[in-house]
Design a protein around this motif. Sequence first.
Motif, PDB file in Angstrom:
ATOM      1  N   VAL A   1      43.614   3.468  -1.512  1.00  0.00           N
ATOM      2  CA  VAL A   1      42.615   2.444  -1.824  1.00  0.00           C
ATOM      3  C   VAL A   1      43.038   1.774  -3.122  1.00  0.00           C
ATOM      4  CG1 VAL A   1      40.217   1.992  -2.443  1.00  0.00           C
ATOM      5  CG2 VAL A   1      40.741   3.667  -0.657  1.00  0.00           C
ATOM      6  N   VAL A   2      42.984   0.445  -3.166  1.00  0.00           N
ATOM      7  CA  VAL A   2      43.335  -0.289  -4.374  1.00  0.00           C
ATOM      8  C   VAL A   2      42.065  -0.706  -5.094  1.00  0.00           C
ATOM      9  CG1 VAL A   2      44.473  -2.324  -5.329  1.00  0.00           C
ATOM     10  CG2 VAL A   2      45.471  -1.144  -3.363  1.00  0.00           C
ATOM     11  N   ASP A   3      41.947  -0.278  -6.342  1.00  0.00           N
ATOM     12  CA  ASP A   3      40.871  -0.737  -7.219  1.00  0.00           C
ATOM     13  C   ASP A   3      41.486  -1.791  -8.136  1.00  0.00           C
ATOM     14  OD1 ASP A   3      38.919  -1.189  -9.098  1.00  0.00           O
ATOM     15  OD2 ASP A   3      38.476   0.929  -9.474  1.00  0.00           O
ATOM     16  N   PHE A   4      41.233  -3.042  -7.837  1.00  0.00           N
ATOM     17  CA  PHE A   4      41.890  -4.131  -8.567  1.00  0.00           C
ATOM     18  C   PHE A   4      41.427  -4.229 -10.016  1.00  0.00           C
ATOM     19  CE2 PHE A   4      42.589  -5.288  -4.158  1.00  0.00           C
ATOM     20  CZ  PHE A   4      43.914  -5.681  -4.172  1.00  0.00           C
ATOM     21  N   ARG A   5      40.385  -3.512 -10.387  1.00  0.00           N
ATOM     22  CA  ARG A   5      39.978  -3.483 -11.793  1.00  0.00           C
ATOM     23  C   ARG A   5      41.036  -2.813 -12.664  1.00  0.00           C
ATOM     24  NH1 ARG A   5      34.218  -0.703 -10.933  1.00  0.00           N
ATOM     25  NH2 ARG A   5      35.614   0.604  -9.670  1.00  0.00           N
ATOM     26  N   ASN A   6      41.933  -2.051 -12.023  1.00  0.00           N
ATOM     27  CA  ASN A   6      43.027  -1.442 -12.788  1.00  0.00           C
ATOM     28  C   ASN A   6      43.930  -2.493 -13.424  1.00  0.00           C
ATOM     29  OD1 ASN A   6      42.506   1.337 -12.371  1.00  0.00           O
ATOM     30  ND2 ASN A   6      43.405   1.253 -10.332  1.00  0.00           N
ATOM     31  N   ILE A   7      44.020  -3.666 -12.813  1.00  0.00           N
ATOM     32  CA  ILE A   7      44.922  -4.700 -13.344  1.00  0.00           C
ATOM     33  C   ILE A   7      44.464  -5.180 -14.717  1.00  0.00           C
ATOM     34  CG2 ILE A   7      45.804  -7.041 -12.962  1.00  0.00           C
ATOM     35  CD1 ILE A   7      45.869  -6.313  -9.946  1.00  0.00           C
ATOM     36  N   PRO A   8      43.222  -5.652 -14.896  1.00  0.00           N
ATOM     37  CA  PRO A   8      42.813  -6.028 -16.254  1.00  0.00           C
ATOM     38  C   PRO A   8      42.799  -4.853 -17.227  1.00  0.00           C
ATOM     39  CG  PRO A   8      40.959  -6.217 -14.715  1.00  0.00           C
ATOM     40  CD  PRO A   8      42.199  -6.030 -13.893  1.00  0.00           C
ATOM     41  N   ASP A   9      42.514  -3.652 -16.719  1.00  0.00           N
ATOM     42  CA  ASP A   9      42.572  -2.478 -17.607  1.00  0.00           C
ATOM     43  C   ASP A   9      43.988  -2.286 -18.145  1.00  0.00           C
ATOM     44  OD1 ASP A   9      39.901  -1.931 -17.304  1.00  0.00           O
ATOM     45  OD2 ASP A   9      40.177  -0.305 -15.857  1.00  0.00           O
ATOM     46  N   MET A  10      44.993  -2.438 -17.285  1.00  0.00           N
ATOM     47  CA  MET A  10      46.372  -2.232 -17.724  1.00  0.00           C
ATOM     48  C   MET A  10      46.890  -3.399 -18.553  1.00  0.00           C
ATOM     49  SD  MET A  10      48.228  -0.049 -14.680  1.00  0.00           S
ATOM     50  CE  MET A  10      47.969  -1.209 -13.336  1.00  0.00           C
ATOM     51  N   LEU A  11      46.302  -4.595 -18.377  1.00  0.00           N
ATOM     52  CA  LEU A  11      46.687  -5.731 -19.217  1.00  0.00           C
ATOM     53  C   LEU A  11      46.243  -5.542 -20.670  1.00  0.00           C
ATOM     54  CD1 LEU A  11      46.044  -8.706 -16.796  1.00  0.00           C
ATOM     55  CD2 LEU A  11      48.232  -8.121 -17.871  1.00  0.00           C
ATOM     56  N   GLU A  12      45.359  -4.597 -20.902  1.00  0.00           N
ATOM     57  CA  GLU A  12      45.002  -4.254 -22.278  1.00  0.00           C
ATOM     58  C   GLU A  12      46.068  -3.360 -22.920  1.00  0.00           C
ATOM     59  OE1 GLU A  12      41.113  -2.577 -22.394  1.00  0.00           O
ATOM     60  OE2 GLU A  12      40.134  -4.373 -21.585  1.00  0.00           O
ATOM     61  N   ILE A  13      46.988  -2.837 -22.098  1.00  0.00           N
ATOM     62  CA  ILE A  13      48.021  -1.919 -22.579  1.00  0.00           C
ATOM     63  C   ILE A  13      49.374  -2.615 -22.689  1.00  0.00           C
ATOM     64  CG2 ILE A  13      49.168   0.296 -22.130  1.00  0.00           C
ATOM     65  CD1 ILE A  13      46.725   0.995 -20.330  1.00  0.00           C
ATOM     66  N   VAL A  14      49.710  -3.435 -21.676  1.00  0.00           N
ATOM     67  CA  VAL A  14      50.987  -4.158 -21.653  1.00  0.00           C
ATOM     68  C   VAL A  14      50.721  -5.611 -21.262  1.00  0.00           C
ATOM     69  CG1 VAL A  14      52.351  -2.112 -21.052  1.00  0.00           C
ATOM     70  CG2 VAL A  14      51.452  -3.581 -19.234  1.00  0.00           C
ATOM     71  N   ASP A  15      51.708  -6.456 -21.502  1.00  0.00           N
ATOM     72  CA  ASP A  15      51.555  -7.880 -21.196  1.00  0.00           C
ATOM     73  C   ASP A  15      51.868  -8.224 -19.749  1.00  0.00           C
ATOM     74  OD1 ASP A  15      50.866  -8.471 -23.840  1.00  0.00           O
ATOM     75  OD2 ASP A  15      52.957  -8.780 -24.430  1.00  0.00           O
ATOM     76  N   ASN A  16      52.637  -7.374 -19.084  1.00  0.00           N
ATOM     77  CA  ASN A  16      53.079  -7.686 -17.725  1.00  0.00           C
ATOM     78  C   ASN A  16      52.608  -6.594 -16.777  1.00  0.00           C
ATOM     79  OD1 ASN A  16      54.336  -9.123 -15.693  1.00  0.00           O
ATOM     80  ND2 ASN A  16      56.410  -8.433 -16.197  1.00  0.00           N
TER      81      ASN A  16
END
Length: 251
Positions: free
Chosen positions: A162-177
Amino acid sequence: MKHTFIAGPCVIESAELLDIVAAKLVEINQKQGTDIIFKASFDKANRTSLHSFRGPGIDRGLQMLSDVKDKYGLRLLTDIHEAWQAKAAGEVVDVLQIPAFLCRQTDLLLAAAKTGRTVNIKKAQFLSGSDMRYPVEKAREAGAKEVWLTERGNMMGYNNLVVDFRNIPDMLEIVDNVIMDCTHSVQRPGGANGKTGGDRRFVPQMALAAKAFGATGWFFEVHPTPDLGLSDAANMLELDKLDALIEQLRK
């Protein structure tokens, strides 16, 4: 912002396959002004079955990837599974990828970081996006100049992701790409009688949904005849569909 595109066959099957895919990526780059990174694995060390095809191995595989770079001028990405592989792979490819199941392996992260190459860490199927700050910290403290993160879904058991797309903005707080792995995210792990199954029909939707959540890059495993592929056959996108999908994502 310039987006990151990564594409190529799951595993190195033959020099002919690499040529077919690389030539298509060059064609797309020239048409769309992109800089697609060519991806292929020299060894799939985490196949479901002992009897599954793994690839040509590190020596032959890296030579084949080097041939692609020399012939087509494409940047390269490959994954490594053990720390000792990092130095040799880093002498050939531009991006070293850490497989999702191995993203907390400290020695592997440190070895990749010390090569000076970009390190792309795939988010584990058992971690949240915010948990990925710790693998990133390991790589950065070991000297990595550039670290990317890749979303590929979470394992819920019962042969599905299952993909939780909220992980993308969460990880953008850690890295730029932050890259969306659009093909591995449609897997059904171990769900095909000793092989990983999946459903490539949903690859475009995964890509577009990730765009809506702010993804800065996309990863596609592609093959001219994916059903005949020797690894991840059910998930790879048809090579002739890649151009239109990239064009749609760039709009």
